[in-house]
Design an enzyme around this catalytic site. Structure first.
Site, PDB file in Angstrom:
ATOM      1  N   HIS A 101       0.846  -1.191   0.000  1.00  0.00           N
ATOM      2  CA  HIS A 101       0.000   0.000   0.000  1.00  0.00           C
ATOM      3  C   HIS A 101       0.888   1.250   0.000  1.00  0.00           C
ATOM      4  CE1 HIS A 101      -2.868   3.047   1.325  1.00  0.00           C
ATOM      5  NE2 HIS A 101      -3.829   2.220   0.944  1.00  0.00           N
TER       6      HIS A 101
ATOM      7  N   GLU B 100      -4.599   1.184  -6.820  1.00  0.00           N
ATOM      8  CA  GLU B 100      -4.982   2.302  -5.976  1.00  0.00           C
ATOM      9  C   GLU B 100      -4.089   3.505  -6.297  1.00  0.00           C
ATOM     10  OE1 GLU B 100      -6.878   0.488  -2.022  1.00  0.00           O
ATOM     11  OE2 GLU B 100      -4.707   0.667  -1.932  1.00  0.00           O
TER      12      GLU B 100
END
Length: 259
Positions: free
Chosen positions: A96, A168
């Site tokens: 992430h 993302e």
């Protein structure tokens, strides 16, 4: 046959044990729409508690937001893949942008974690995404496919199908993030799909998710992207009512799409 739509959320650094149990109990009390594969990534402190609130036959998959690649040892503050699985995890998030920026996670460490997760019987959930400067320079596809290549570099071709990739874009994440349009998302997800199929010898990753300022307002449009098989949601899914609303959208989409 209806498509399988993945709807999941990472709670990041939120929720006490009591708040986690309340969410899990409410989730367990309501049916999951047909065609939806839900997943929840609590904080490490809440994982086992959430597991214990769900029935043994619950369709909800649980995961962790991070785990170390080493089987055990002197890694203060970390947990191993084996420990994550023991507490109820089936998925392991890695890569992430917040982990990359705040905790110096690299493409190399992501690839080590992907290898270790599979060795422990867990599913790697690999996050990739470009910062705004890369997007503005027109290099989003190249940047993200390089991240995918690096993350899966320690896997055999046949193991690629056991991984999940979440696209993302960094500029779309968080309270200051700008929701992406389908036109911005689709070229990158198409590139990820092509790259994962190449690395997998013709078989791509198990699921390709989109995350970044997802809400009930844009979820339907985002799911219409032909390469997106689900949504990885932040704040909009931190209350159980929001999560259930997104699952309902996923169920409606699954009913419309044949595979």
């Amino acid at each position: 046959m209806a498509a399988v739509v993945w709807i999941g959320t990472s709670w990041k650094m939120t929720k006490t044990l009591g708040e986690s149990r309340a969410f899990a109990r409410s989730l367990a009390a309501a049916p999951v729409p047909e065609g939806v594969q839900p997943f929840v990534l609590p904080a490490h402190t809440s994982l086992a508690a959430v597991r214990d609130c769900l029935p043994e036959d619950s369709p909800v998959l649980l995961g962790v937001q991070n785990a170390h690649w080493a089987p055990e040892g002197a890694a203060t503050g970390e947990i191993s893949m084996r420990m994550a699985a023991d507490a109820g995890a089936r998925l392991v998030e890695m890569g992430h942008s917040e982990r990359r920026e705040q905790f110096c996670e690299t493409d190399d460490s992501v690839s080590r974690k992907a290898r270790a997760a599979l060795d422990a019987g867990l599913v790697p959930l690999v996050c990739v995404g470009e910062p705004a400067a890369v997007r503005d320079a027109g290099q989003a596809e190249e940047f993200v496919t390089a991240q995918v290549r690096a993350a899966l570099s320690r896997l055999l071709a046949e193991e690629v199908a056991d991984t999940i990739v979440a696209y993302e874009p960094v500029w779309a994440i968080g309270e200051a993030g700008r929701p992406a349009t389908r036109a911005e998302v689709s070229p990158v997800t198409a590139a990820i799909a092509r790259e994962s199929e190449r690395l997998g010898g013709g078989r791509g990753c198990r699921a390709l998710l989109y995350g970044g300022s997802v809400s009930v307002d844009n979820a339907t449009v985002l799911l219409e992207d032909p390469h997106t098989s689900g949504l990885f949601v932040g704040r909009a899914a931190w209350e159980v009512e929001g999560f259930q609303a997104l699952m309902a959208i996923g169920g409606a989409h699954a009913a419309r799409v044949d595979i």
